[in-house]
Design a protein around this motif. Structure first.
Motif, PDB file in Angstrom:
ATOM      1  N   ARG A 162       1.836  12.685  -2.232  1.00 28.59           N
ATOM      2  CA  ARG A 162       1.272  11.348  -2.364  1.00 28.59           C
ATOM      3  C   ARG A 162       1.868  10.419  -1.311  1.00 28.59           C
ATOM      4  NH1 ARG A 162      -1.318  11.063  -7.428  1.00 28.59           N
ATOM      5  NH2 ARG A 162      -2.584  12.950  -7.390  1.00 28.59           N
ATOM      6  N   GLY A 163       0.973   9.682  -0.661  1.00 35.29           N
ATOM      7  CA  GLY A 163       1.397   8.765   0.383  1.00 35.29           C
ATOM      8  C   GLY A 163       1.450   9.373   1.765  1.00 35.29           C
TER       9      GLY A 163
ATOM     10  N   ASP B 239      -1.083   7.080  -2.789  1.00 35.59           N
ATOM     11  CA  ASP B 239      -0.031   6.928  -3.795  1.00 35.59           C
ATOM     12  C   ASP B 239      -0.315   5.655  -4.573  1.00 35.59           C
ATOM     13  OD1 ASP B 239       2.185   7.295  -5.301  1.00 35.59           O
ATOM     14  OD2 ASP B 239       3.627   6.680  -3.781  1.00 35.59           O
ATOM     15  N   SER B 240      -0.328   5.753  -5.887  1.00 31.96           N
ATOM     16  CA  SER B 240      -0.695   4.614  -6.704  1.00 31.96           C
ATOM     17  C   SER B 240       0.062   4.654  -8.022  1.00 31.96           C
ATOM     18  CB  SER B 240      -2.208   4.627  -6.980  1.00 31.96           C
ATOM     19  OG  SER B 240      -2.550   3.712  -7.992  1.00 31.96           O
ATOM     20  N   PRO B 241       0.512   3.492  -8.513  1.00 30.69           N
ATOM     21  CA  PRO B 241       1.152   3.458  -9.835  1.00 30.69           C
ATOM     22  C   PRO B 241       0.180   3.754 -10.964  1.00 30.69           C
ATOM     23  CG  PRO B 241       0.882   1.236  -8.945  1.00 30.69           C
ATOM     24  CD  PRO B 241       0.535   2.183  -7.848  1.00 30.69           C
ATOM     25  N   LEU B 242      -1.137   3.714 -10.679  1.00 33.72           N
ATOM     26  CA  LEU B 242      -2.126   4.036 -11.696  1.00 33.72           C
ATOM     27  C   LEU B 242      -2.195   5.529 -11.978  1.00 33.72           C
ATOM     28  CD1 LEU B 242      -5.094   1.709 -10.636  1.00 33.72           C
ATOM     29  CD2 LEU B 242      -3.328   1.271 -12.350  1.00 33.72           C
ATOM     30  N   LEU B 243      -1.643   6.338 -11.066  1.00 32.02           N
ATOM     31  CA  LEU B 243      -1.696   7.785 -11.227  1.00 32.02           C
ATOM     32  C   LEU B 243      -0.470   8.239 -12.002  1.00 32.02           C
ATOM     33  CD1 LEU B 243      -2.778   8.659  -7.578  1.00 32.02           C
ATOM     34  CD2 LEU B 243      -4.241   8.487  -9.593  1.00 32.02           C
TER      35      LEU B 243
ATOM     36  N   SER C 148     -10.653   8.389  -6.305  1.00 29.66           N
ATOM     37  CA  SER C 148      -9.818   9.590  -6.365  1.00 29.66           C
ATOM     38  C   SER C 148      -8.730   9.452  -5.307  1.00 29.66           C
ATOM     39  CB  SER C 148     -10.642  10.854  -6.109  1.00 29.66           C
ATOM     40  OG  SER C 148     -11.244  10.810  -4.830  1.00 29.66           O
ATOM     41  N   PRO C 149      -7.545  10.041  -5.529  1.00 34.53           N
ATOM     42  CA  PRO C 149      -6.387   9.777  -4.656  1.00 34.53           C
ATOM     43  C   PRO C 149      -6.368  10.605  -3.377  1.00 34.53           C
ATOM     44  CG  PRO C 149      -5.730  11.194  -6.445  1.00 34.53           C
ATOM     45  CD  PRO C 149      -7.176  10.864  -6.700  1.00 34.53           C
ATOM     46  N   MET C 150      -7.493  10.699  -2.670  1.00 33.59           N
ATOM     47  CA  MET C 150      -7.515  11.432  -1.402  1.00 33.59           C
ATOM     48  C   MET C 150      -8.691  10.942  -0.573  1.00 33.59           C
ATOM     49  SD  MET C 150      -8.411  15.048  -3.219  1.00 33.59           S
ATOM     50  CE  MET C 150      -9.679  15.177  -4.476  1.00 33.59           C
TER      51      MET C 150
END
Length: 301
Positions: A252-253, A216-220, A142-144
């Motif tokens: 993000r990031g 931050d991800s290009p997959l999101l 997960s992005p966090m």
């Protein structure tokens, strides 16, 4: 004849932390070494995880049975795929006098874990270790992420598989995802220790902090911000604890630190430390919650 001592300078001192990445992605970092001696140095770069004697060296008690002060394991969690978590290029060559060489270290985890680690050695003449660089990194699905406080777990990934429906916790992880927008049960505990030094001049509040981040991800697909909140604020204030920023949002990031300070009230019993429980909730693509234990005590200078 002339005896010459080989000398080498490395751009990385201490641990090379690759940070947090999304599981299945990779991140790179550059390491530079310079030959400070007057002769050409043949070198090779070796990872402890690829050591031919690793299996023999692991015939010891498991890390979770050993007191934390005695743990010496260097190689942590490895990829399920069998491929190396950390890799380096180039792996060998010759470095002329006064010249420098850059190496690309890649971190590519294939599943979620906090405990990826390894050690990179710069070896001269096939036998002399010139530098040792500990490597570490973490991966999330997960992005966090949240980190900080006193560690309450062991740096060993569990391979146990829980029965479906028995728990929301995923196998081999130290946390789980709250299944609803308003989770009923925290999924991981964090301990913040606030130690107020008595007799200090001037007296400084005790401080502790948590580090929050949004990956931050290009997959999101969507660039959805991550919202965070720490509750209940009134109970924390009643115990003399002050939050600089109890709620907010992260793009993000971005990273942010949630700082807590504490000054003991006048009627505090020094022999009885204060313990307050709060709930930290993060909402992004998913919702996660953490139980934050804030222990405040007075110590002598």
């Amino acid at each position: 004849g002339h005896g010459v001592v080989p000398g080498m300078v490395c751009s990385v001192e201490g641990v090379l932390d690759m940070g947090y990445v999304m599981a299945g992605e990779k991140v790179t970092s550059t390491v530079r070494i310079q030959n400070t001696s007057s002769l050409t140095l043949p070198y090779s770069l070796q990872l402890d995880s690829l050591s031919p004697t690793r299996d023999r060296d692991r015939q010891e008690l498991p890390a979770f049975l050993t007191p934390s002060v005695q743990r010496t394991e260097i190689v942590g969690t490895q990829n399920y795929s069998g491929l190396s978590v950390f890799s380096v290029f180039p792996t060998e060559g010759e470095l002329e006098a006064g010249k420098s060489q850059e190496f690309l270290v890649t971190f590519s985890p294939d599943h979620e874990s906090l405990y990826y680690s390894d050690r990179l050695r710069v070896v001269l003449f096939g036998k002399q270790t010139a530098h040792e660089i500990p490597l570490k990194g973490a991966a999330r699905e997960s992005p966090m992420f949240v980190e900080g406080g006193v560690p309450l777990d062991v740096p060993v990934e569990s391979l146990a598989v829980t029965a479906p429906g028995a728990s929301q916790e995923a196998p081999g992880r130290g946390w789980s995802v709250c299944p609803h927008a308003e989770p009923q049960e925290p999924v991981r505990s964090l301990l913040l220790l606030l130690e107020y030094v008595a007799g200090g001049d001037p007296a400084e509040p005790a401080r502790a902090e948590l580090r929050l981040g949004a990956l931050d991800s290009p997959l999101l697909a969507a660039k959805k911000a991550v919202e965070f909140s720490l509750e209940p604020v009134p109970e924390l204030e009643q115990a003399g604890m002050e939050l600089e920023e109890p709620r907010g949002a992260l793009d993000r990031g971005q990273e942010r630190r949630v700082c807590v300070s504490w000054v003991p009230p006048r009627d505090l019993q020094v022999s009885d430390p204060s313990l307050v429980t709060a709930l930290l909730t993060l909402k992004g693509d998913t919702t996660e919650c953490y139980r934050v234990l804030l222990m405040a005590r007075v110590v002598s200078a």
